[in-house]
Design an enzyme around this catalytic site. Structure first.
Site, PDB file in Angstrom:
ATOM      1  N   ARG A  22       0.846  -1.216  -0.044  1.00  0.00           N
ATOM      2  CA  ARG A  22       0.066  -0.020   0.157  1.00  0.00           C
ATOM      3  C   ARG A  22       0.894   1.168   0.096  1.00  0.00           C
ATOM      4  O   ARG A  22       0.251   2.316  -0.223  1.00  0.00           O
ATOM      5  CB  ARG A  22      -0.776   0.068   1.115  1.00  0.00           C
ATOM      6  CG  ARG A  22      -2.186  -0.942   1.160  1.00  0.00           C
ATOM      7  CD  ARG A  22      -3.020  -0.727   2.060  1.00  0.00           C
ATOM      8  NE  ARG A  22      -2.624  -1.466   3.208  1.00  0.00           N
ATOM      9  CZ  ARG A  22      -3.157  -1.147   4.603  1.00  0.00           C
ATOM     10  NH1 ARG A  22      -4.048  -0.121   4.802  1.00  0.00           N
ATOM     11  NH2 ARG A  22      -2.835  -1.824   5.512  1.00  0.00           N
ATOM     12  N   GLN A  79      13.844 -13.926   5.140  1.00  0.00           N
ATOM     13  CA  GLN A  79      12.623 -14.764   5.027  1.00  0.00           C
ATOM     14  C   GLN A  79      11.990 -14.840   3.774  1.00  0.00           C
ATOM     15  O   GLN A  79      11.637 -13.746   3.119  1.00  0.00           O
ATOM     16  CB  GLN A  79      11.532 -14.003   5.971  1.00  0.00           C
ATOM     17  CG  GLN A  79      10.212 -14.959   5.988  1.00  0.00           C
ATOM     18  CD  GLN A  79       9.168 -14.272   6.574  1.00  0.00           C
ATOM     19  OE1 GLN A  79       9.019 -12.893   6.538  1.00  0.00           O
ATOM     20  NE2 GLN A  79       7.820 -14.880   6.789  1.00  0.00           N
ATOM     21  N   GLU A 160      -6.924 -12.893  14.741  1.00  0.00           N
ATOM     22  CA  GLU A 160      -6.762 -11.928  13.806  1.00  0.00           C
ATOM     23  C   GLU A 160      -8.017 -11.549  13.000  1.00  0.00           C
ATOM     24  O   GLU A 160      -8.769 -11.995  13.285  1.00  0.00           O
ATOM     25  CB  GLU A 160      -5.833 -12.472  12.595  1.00  0.00           C
ATOM     26  CG  GLU A 160      -4.466 -13.112  12.824  1.00  0.00           C
ATOM     27  CD  GLU A 160      -3.461 -11.951  13.158  1.00  0.00           C
ATOM     28  OE1 GLU A 160      -3.782 -10.650  12.643  1.00  0.00           O
ATOM     29  OE2 GLU A 160      -2.591 -12.177  13.830  1.00  0.00           O
ATOM     30  N   ARG A 343      26.251  27.944   4.491  1.00  0.00           N
ATOM     31  CA  ARG A 343      26.491  26.320   4.155  1.00  0.00           C
ATOM     32  C   ARG A 343      27.558  25.962   5.066  1.00  0.00           C
ATOM     33  O   ARG A 343      28.337  26.490   5.862  1.00  0.00           O
ATOM     34  CB  ARG A 343      27.060  26.216   2.655  1.00  0.00           C
ATOM     35  CG  ARG A 343      25.895  26.820   1.660  1.00  0.00           C
ATOM     36  CD  ARG A 343      26.597  26.788   0.062  1.00  0.00           C
ATOM     37  NE  ARG A 343      27.267  25.586  -0.232  1.00  0.00           N
ATOM     38  CZ  ARG A 343      28.068  25.516  -1.430  1.00  0.00           C
ATOM     39  NH1 ARG A 343      28.379  26.650  -2.094  1.00  0.00           N
ATOM     40  NH2 ARG A 343      28.629  24.379  -1.562  1.00  0.00           N
TER      41      ARG A 343
END
Length: 466
Positions: A22, A79, A160, A343
């Site tokens: 997403r 994984q 879940e 800077r």
């Protein structure tokens, strides 16, 4: 905040393998930034603060990028493929050290858990209990529900959202995805997981039922603040968490006495240390390490990074102060801007004036020096009370190397001058406007170097052929 001696034996596992679909980004989700740091960097910082003996990061999607980002901060375990949270922890089993009696599991996309909350979770485990971090939400959509026994004390399971019944979905106490477990038992439990569920995945939450069946106490500690446990799954959620976090930082500064014109329009992406009576206008951004002395006033729309600003300095709107690795320092009572740029390596003394559209890089300006308009000072050493004219520059680069310009005390440089480095201007000297200076100039004298003005009678401007 570190754990006590008894709880110091600690593994930390950080889940960072998800794709983050997403987010709609080629960048792995855990590498997206919150307050100037990656989500994963925030969580790695928590592990370090807890004094973890071993930190493991489970990688998967974008593994090479994530592992390069982690570097030496932790050990990475891949994984592949990604078959759920339980499968992710299965990959860590060979690397977990059972001498560290407690394993704390954190999420790489949940960046704002407080050290005290994580420490309390690990302490609740104590190497003997399964401890879950929970939170009560008004809208629990998408979260695993905490199912307790009738008395409401003992935790029986986590269900879940996609597998929950209508009755279970009415539960507002939810699992945050973070837990602490006895290491040896965790290793046994995750290897016994199966994927008999709607998604065909191995759920880490199934170990709750295993613990309950074995008589291992399952306890829950609650996060004090919802912000601690909010994860990031979309750009909208990232933006929402950014604003929540920035509001928290703004409130801490205001509680310390800083006056923010609008705390909703303030961004801190590092550390900000403020003295008394500091005022910060809207839409200012602070990055890296910034220190503001007593009475400093920052105008609207300024960006400050790695800078030390002394007391009484006024920075007018739309200034950009970027110290990067070399830092920037501004002396007491100086006036900067508007529209000025300092800077790396800019070191300004007291009562220095840097005006609109002036840029300073790797230069030292002594007390009282002024460059008020449209000027560039690069690789320069500027003396006290120097006045550097509008449109003047130090030409510090010859195409291959940088060279330094030295301007003595009380020098006046007229408008539209070019100082070709390396060059030294003597104390008290004056450089006539429009001069190009390529040789050292004597003190206390006027130096002018410009072509003789010529007017050509009868000259006509070229015309286009018709």
């Amino acid at each position: 905040m570190m754990l006590g001696e008894r709880e110091m034996a600690l593994n930390v596992v950080i889940m960072a393998a998800g794709k983050g679909t997403r987010m709609r980004s080629a960048l792995p989700k855990v590498l997206h930034k919150l307050a100037g740091r990656s989500l994963l960097s925030h969580v790695l910082g928590r592990a370090a603060e807890l004094g973890a003996q071993r930190t493991l990061v489970v990688t998967g999607h974008g593994a090479e990028q994530v592992e390069a980002h982690v570097g030496a901060a932790a050990t990475c375990v891949r994984q592949e493929p990604q078959l759920g949270t339980g499968h992710a922890v299965q990959q860590t089993v060979p690397a977990l050290d059972t001498a560290h009696a407690t394993t704390l599991i954190l999420n790489g996309d949940v960046p704002l858990i407080e050290p005290a909350t994580a420490a309390a979770l690990a302490a609740a485990c104590g190497g003997e209990r399964l401890a879950l971090l929970t939170v009560v939400l008004q809208d629990a959509t998408g979260y695993g529900r905490i199912v307790r026994e009738a008395s409401g004390e003992r935790v029986l399971a986590i269900v879940e959202h996609k597998d929950a019944s209508a009755e279970q979905r009415a539960i507002r106490e939810v699992y945050t995805g973070m837990m602490a477990a006895p290491t040896a038992l965790l290793q046994k439990w995750v290897m016994a997981l199966n994927n008999q569920n709607a998604q065909g995945e191995y759920y880490l939450t199934d170990i709750v039922a295993m613990a309950a069946a074995e008589g291992v106490p399952v306890v829950a500690t609650q996060a004090a603040d919802e912000v601690e446990v909010l994860g990031v799954n979309s750009p909208a959620q990232l933006a929402d968490l950014e604003r929540r976090f920035q509001r928290r930082q703004a409130e801490a500064l205001m509680n310390a006495g800083v006056r923010l014109a609008d705390p909703a329009r303030f961004d801190l992406r590092g550390t900000l240390t403020c003295g008394q009576d500091v005022e910060i206008d809207v839409n200012c951004v602070f990055e890296g390490a910034v220190t503001l002395g007593d009475g400093v006033k920052i105008g609207a729309h300024c960006v400050l990074r790695n800078a030390v600003i002394a007391e009484g300095v006024v920075i007018h709107p739309f200034c950009h102060i970027d110290g990067d690795k070399d830092g920037v320092s501004v002396g007491a009572g100086s006036l900067i801007g508007p529209y000025a740029r300092l800077r790396p390596g800019a070191q300004l003394g007291a009562e220095v004036h840097i005006g609109n559209f002036v840029e300073v890089k790797n230069s030292t300006l002594a007390d009282g020096a002024k460059a008020n308009h449209l000027a560039y000072l690069g690789d320069a050493t500027v003396g006290e009370r120097v006045n550097f004219g509008a449109g003047s520059i130090t030409a510090n680069y010859d195409g291959a190397n940088k060279h330094r310009t030295v301007i003595g005390h009380d020098v006046h440089v007229g408008s539209n001058c070019v100082l070709i480095a390396p060059v030294t201007l003597g104390d008290g000297g004056t450089i006539g406007g429009g001069s190009t200076i390529a040789k050292n100039t004597p003190p206390d004298q006027l130096t002018v170097a410009r072509a003789k003005q010529v007017s050509l009678a009868g000259w006509k401007r070229p015309q286009k052929k018709r």
